[in-house]
Design a protein around this motif. Structure first.
Motif, PDB file in Angstrom:
ATOM      1  N   PRO A 106       0.835  -1.203   0.000  1.00 46.80           N
ATOM      2  CA  PRO A 106       0.000   0.000   0.000  1.00 46.80           C
ATOM      3  C   PRO A 106       0.875   1.261   0.000  1.00 46.80           C
ATOM      4  O   PRO A 106       1.956   1.278   0.596  1.00 46.80           O
ATOM      5  CB  PRO A 106      -0.796  -0.093   1.310  1.00 46.80           C
ATOM      6  N   LEU A 107       0.432   2.295  -0.663  1.00 46.88           N
ATOM      7  CA  LEU A 107       1.204   3.535  -0.761  1.00 46.88           C
ATOM      8  C   LEU A 107       1.515   4.147   0.599  1.00 46.88           C
ATOM      9  O   LEU A 107       2.537   4.805   0.758  1.00 46.88           O
ATOM     10  CB  LEU A 107       0.462   4.554  -1.624  1.00 46.88           C
ATOM     11  N   GLU A 108       0.655   3.915   1.594  1.00 48.66           N
ATOM     12  CA  GLU A 108       0.890   4.469   2.924  1.00 48.66           C
ATOM     13  C   GLU A 108       2.127   3.868   3.583  1.00 48.66           C
ATOM     14  O   GLU A 108       2.680   4.437   4.523  1.00 48.66           O
ATOM     15  CB  GLU A 108      -0.308   4.229   3.854  1.00 48.66           C
ATOM     16  N   GLU A 109       2.567   2.708   3.098  1.00 51.62           N
ATOM     17  CA  GLU A 109       3.698   2.004   3.713  1.00 51.62           C
ATOM     18  C   GLU A 109       5.024   2.259   3.014  1.00 51.62           C
ATOM     19  O   GLU A 109       6.042   1.696   3.403  1.00 51.62           O
ATOM     20  CB  GLU A 109       3.425   0.501   3.741  1.00 51.62           C
ATOM     21  N   VAL A 110       5.023   3.083   1.957  1.00 49.67           N
ATOM     22  CA  VAL A 110       6.258   3.316   1.213  1.00 49.67           C
ATOM     23  C   VAL A 110       6.597   4.800   1.148  1.00 49.67           C
ATOM     24  O   VAL A 110       5.732   5.661   1.278  1.00 49.67           O
ATOM     25  CB  VAL A 110       6.192   2.742  -0.225  1.00 49.67           C
ATOM     26  N   LEU A 111       7.869   5.047   0.955  1.00 53.48           N
ATOM     27  CA  LEU A 111       8.369   6.393   0.739  1.00 53.48           C
ATOM     28  C   LEU A 111       8.747   6.477  -0.731  1.00 53.48           C
ATOM     29  O   LEU A 111       9.497   5.638  -1.230  1.00 53.48           O
ATOM     30  CB  LEU A 111       9.587   6.649   1.620  1.00 53.48           C
ATOM     31  N   LEU A 112       8.189   7.453  -1.439  1.00 53.29           N
ATOM     32  CA  LEU A 112       8.442   7.633  -2.865  1.00 53.29           C
ATOM     33  C   LEU A 112       9.313   8.853  -3.099  1.00 53.29           C
ATOM     34  O   LEU A 112       9.168   9.868  -2.423  1.00 53.29           O
ATOM     35  CB  LEU A 112       7.127   7.838  -3.624  1.00 53.29           C
ATOM     36  N   ASP A 113      10.176   8.760  -4.086  1.00 53.02           N
ATOM     37  CA  ASP A 113      10.972   9.907  -4.526  1.00 53.02           C
ATOM     38  C   ASP A 113      11.276   9.699  -5.998  1.00 53.02           C
ATOM     39  O   ASP A 113      11.005   8.632  -6.553  1.00 53.02           O
ATOM     40  CB  ASP A 113      12.245  10.033  -3.707  1.00 53.02           C
ATOM     41  N   TYR A 114      11.851  10.703  -6.621  1.00 52.17           N
ATOM     42  CA  TYR A 114      12.168  10.580  -8.039  1.00 52.17           C
ATOM     43  C   TYR A 114      13.324  11.506  -8.390  1.00 52.17           C
ATOM     44  O   TYR A 114      13.671  12.422  -7.647  1.00 52.17           O
ATOM     45  CB  TYR A 114      10.946  10.932  -8.903  1.00 52.17           C
ATOM     46  N   GLU A 115      13.905  11.223  -9.530  1.00 53.17           N
ATOM     47  CA  GLU A 115      14.954  12.063 -10.097  1.00 53.17           C
ATOM     48  C   GLU A 115      14.646  12.209 -11.583  1.00 53.17           C
ATOM     49  O   GLU A 115      14.348  11.219 -12.259  1.00 53.17           O
ATOM     50  CB  GLU A 115      16.325  11.409  -9.894  1.00 53.17           C
ATOM     51  N   ILE A 116      14.690  13.438 -12.075  1.00 55.05           N
ATOM     52  CA  ILE A 116      14.458  13.670 -13.500  1.00 55.05           C
ATOM     53  C   ILE A 116      15.716  13.245 -14.259  1.00 55.05           C
ATOM     54  O   ILE A 116      16.813  13.716 -13.978  1.00 55.05           O
ATOM     55  CB  ILE A 116      14.118  15.148 -13.782  1.00 55.05           C
ATOM     56  N   LEU A 117      15.533  12.329 -15.214  1.00 58.48           N
ATOM     57  CA  LEU A 117      16.652  11.847 -16.012  1.00 58.48           C
ATOM     58  C   LEU A 117      16.827  12.667 -17.286  1.00 58.48           C
ATOM     59  O   LEU A 117      17.948  12.926 -17.715  1.00 58.48           O
ATOM     60  CB  LEU A 117      16.461  10.372 -16.373  1.00 58.48           C
ATOM     61  N   SER A 118      15.712  13.051 -17.885  1.00 61.66           N
ATOM     62  CA  SER A 118      15.787  13.870 -19.102  1.00 61.66           C
ATOM     63  C   SER A 118      14.487  14.634 -19.289  1.00 61.66           C
ATOM     64  O   SER A 118      13.421  14.200 -18.854  1.00 61.66           O
ATOM     65  CB  SER A 118      16.083  13.005 -20.330  1.00 61.66           C
ATOM     66  N   LYS A 119      14.625  15.793 -19.935  1.00 55.44           N
ATOM     67  CA  LYS A 119      13.473  16.632 -20.271  1.00 55.44           C
ATOM     68  C   LYS A 119      13.431  16.819 -21.779  1.00 55.44           C
ATOM     69  O   LYS A 119      14.462  16.907 -22.426  1.00 55.44           O
ATOM     70  CB  LYS A 119      13.585  18.013 -19.620  1.00 55.44           C
ATOM     71  N   ALA A 120      12.228  16.881 -22.307  1.00 56.14           N
ATOM     72  CA  ALA A 120      12.006  17.150 -23.723  1.00 56.14           C
ATOM     73  C   ALA A 120      10.708  17.943 -23.830  1.00 56.14           C
ATOM     74  O   ALA A 120       9.933  18.001 -22.865  1.00 56.14           O
ATOM     75  CB  ALA A 120      11.922  15.841 -24.500  1.00 56.14           C
ATOM     76  N   PRO A 121      10.447  18.556 -24.959  1.00 52.15           N
ATOM     77  CA  PRO A 121       9.194  19.319 -25.095  1.00 52.15           C
ATOM     78  C   PRO A 121       7.950  18.471 -24.835  1.00 52.15           C
ATOM     79  O   PRO A 121       6.939  18.980 -24.364  1.00 52.15           O
ATOM     80  CB  PRO A 121       9.234  19.809 -26.542  1.00 52.15           C
ATOM     81  N   LYS A 133       8.721   2.338   4.378  1.00 50.30           N
ATOM     82  CA  LYS A 133       8.996   3.263   5.481  1.00 50.30           C
ATOM     83  C   LYS A 133       9.589   2.523   6.672  1.00 50.30           C
ATOM     84  O   LYS A 133      10.518   3.004   7.315  1.00 50.30           O
ATOM     85  CB  LYS A 133       7.717   3.994   5.902  1.00 50.30           C
ATOM     86  N   LYS A 134       9.079   1.342   6.954  1.00 55.17           N
ATOM     87  CA  LYS A 134       9.559   0.562   8.100  1.00 55.17           C
ATOM     88  C   LYS A 134      11.035   0.202   7.941  1.00 55.17           C
ATOM     89  O   LYS A 134      11.809   0.291   8.885  1.00 55.17           O
ATOM     90  CB  LYS A 134       8.706  -0.710   8.255  1.00 55.17           C
ATOM     91  N   LEU A 135      11.453  -0.166   6.741  1.00 61.17           N
ATOM     92  CA  LEU A 135      12.860  -0.503   6.501  1.00 61.17           C
ATOM     93  C   LEU A 135      13.753   0.720   6.696  1.00 61.17           C
ATOM     94  O   LEU A 135      14.832   0.625   7.278  1.00 61.17           O
ATOM     95  CB  LEU A 135      13.044  -1.065   5.095  1.00 61.17           C
ATOM     96  N   LEU A 136      13.292   1.861   6.232  1.00 58.58           N
ATOM     97  CA  LEU A 136      14.058   3.087   6.408  1.00 58.58           C
ATOM     98  C   LEU A 136      14.128   3.478   7.884  1.00 58.58           C
ATOM     99  O   LEU A 136      15.183   3.864   8.382  1.00 58.58           O
ATOM    100  CB  LEU A 136      13.457   4.227   5.579  1.00 58.58           C
ATOM    101  N   GLU A 137      13.017   3.351   8.594  1.00 62.37           N
ATOM    102  CA  GLU A 137      13.018   3.632  10.035  1.00 62.37           C
ATOM    103  C   GLU A 137      13.979   2.704  10.765  1.00 62.37           C
ATOM    104  O   GLU A 137      14.730   3.140  11.644  1.00 62.37           O
ATOM    105  CB  GLU A 137      11.603   3.474  10.604  1.00 62.37           C
ATOM    106  N   ASP A 138      13.985   1.416  10.398  1.00 69.55           N
ATOM    107  CA  ASP A 138      14.902   0.450  11.018  1.00 69.55           C
ATOM    108  C   ASP A 138      16.356   0.820  10.721  1.00 69.55           C
ATOM    109  O   ASP A 138      17.224   0.704  11.592  1.00 69.55           O
ATOM    110  CB  ASP A 138      14.619  -0.969  10.528  1.00 69.55           C
ATOM    111  N   HIS A 139      16.633   1.265   9.498  1.00 71.34           N
ATOM    112  CA  HIS A 139      17.984   1.664   9.122  1.00 71.34           C
ATOM    113  C   HIS A 139      18.431   2.876   9.949  1.00 71.34           C
ATOM    114  O   HIS A 139      19.541   2.904  10.475  1.00 71.34           O
ATOM    115  CB  HIS A 139      18.044   1.988   7.627  1.00 71.34           C
ATOM    116  N   LEU A 140      17.551   3.859  10.079  1.00 74.31           N
ATOM    117  CA  LEU A 140      17.886   5.044  10.874  1.00 74.31           C
ATOM    118  C   LEU A 140      18.086   4.684  12.342  1.00 74.31           C
ATOM    119  O   LEU A 140      18.986   5.211  13.002  1.00 74.31           O
ATOM    120  CB  LEU A 140      16.797   6.114  10.715  1.00 74.31           C
ATOM    121  N   HIS A 141      17.274   3.768  12.841  1.00 77.25           N
ATOM    122  CA  HIS A 141      17.426   3.307  14.233  1.00 77.25           C
ATOM    123  C   HIS A 141      18.773   2.591  14.415  1.00 77.25           C
ATOM    124  O   HIS A 141      19.464   2.792  15.425  1.00 77.25           O
ATOM    125  CB  HIS A 141      16.271   2.384  14.614  1.00 77.25           C
TER     126      HIS A 141
END
Length: 149
Positions: A106-121, A133-141
């Motif tokens: 479910p989207l509530e359980e994940v952290l989303l991000d992105y990077e623009i690779l290329s732009k065109a018209p 999110k839980k894996l990231l929280e565990d890593h930070l802990h």
């Protein structure tokens, strides 16, 4: 005044650490070290990482103004997505709907991000990234337990 930046690459068998001194105009490499995780010890991987980090940051008194840490690649999912627009606000609004069918959580359980690779018209190509999110929280802990501020 220089700012100390520490980069940590926490892998399956070692922790690699790079230190940089940053000023507003340049970065200067200070040092690099690799610290193996013990192999003849019957402890979970996370505890081995915590023990090595404690030696590095507490016992050796490594200090940093900023710490940048990687998370293991197995915890990250990436997708290349093409969108017919390049407006940042639209990308951020559309990304969850584009990723929803591609990830098994479910989207509530994940952290989303992105990077623009290329732009065109006609739009953009982005690399979309997600992790639980839980894996990231565990890593930070784990970092915190290891003495990383």
């Amino acid at each position: 005044m220089a700012q100390t930046i520490v980069g940590l690459d926490i892998g399956a068998s070692s922790i690699k650490m790079t230190r940089l001194e940053a000023t507003p105009f340049r970065f200067e490499f200070v040092d690099f070290s690799e610290h193996s995780l013990p192999t003849q010890v019957d402890l979970p991987w996370e505890q081995l990482v915590i023990n090595v980090l404690q030696v590095l940051f507490t016992d050796r008194e490594t200090t940093a103004d900023k710490v940048i840490s990687s998370i293991p690649g197995r915890y990250v999912s990436s997708r290349i997505i093409e969108l017919p627009f390049s407006d940042k606000k639209k990308i951020e609004q559309t990304l969850p709907f584009e990723m929803e069918g591609l990830i098994p959580l479910p989207l509530e359980e994940v952290l989303l991000d992105y990077e623009i690779l290329s732009k065109a018209p006609e739009g953009v190509t982005i690399m979309a990234l997600c992790t639980e999110k839980k894996l990231l929280e565990d890593h930070l802990h784990m970092l915190q337990e290891g003495g990383v501020e």
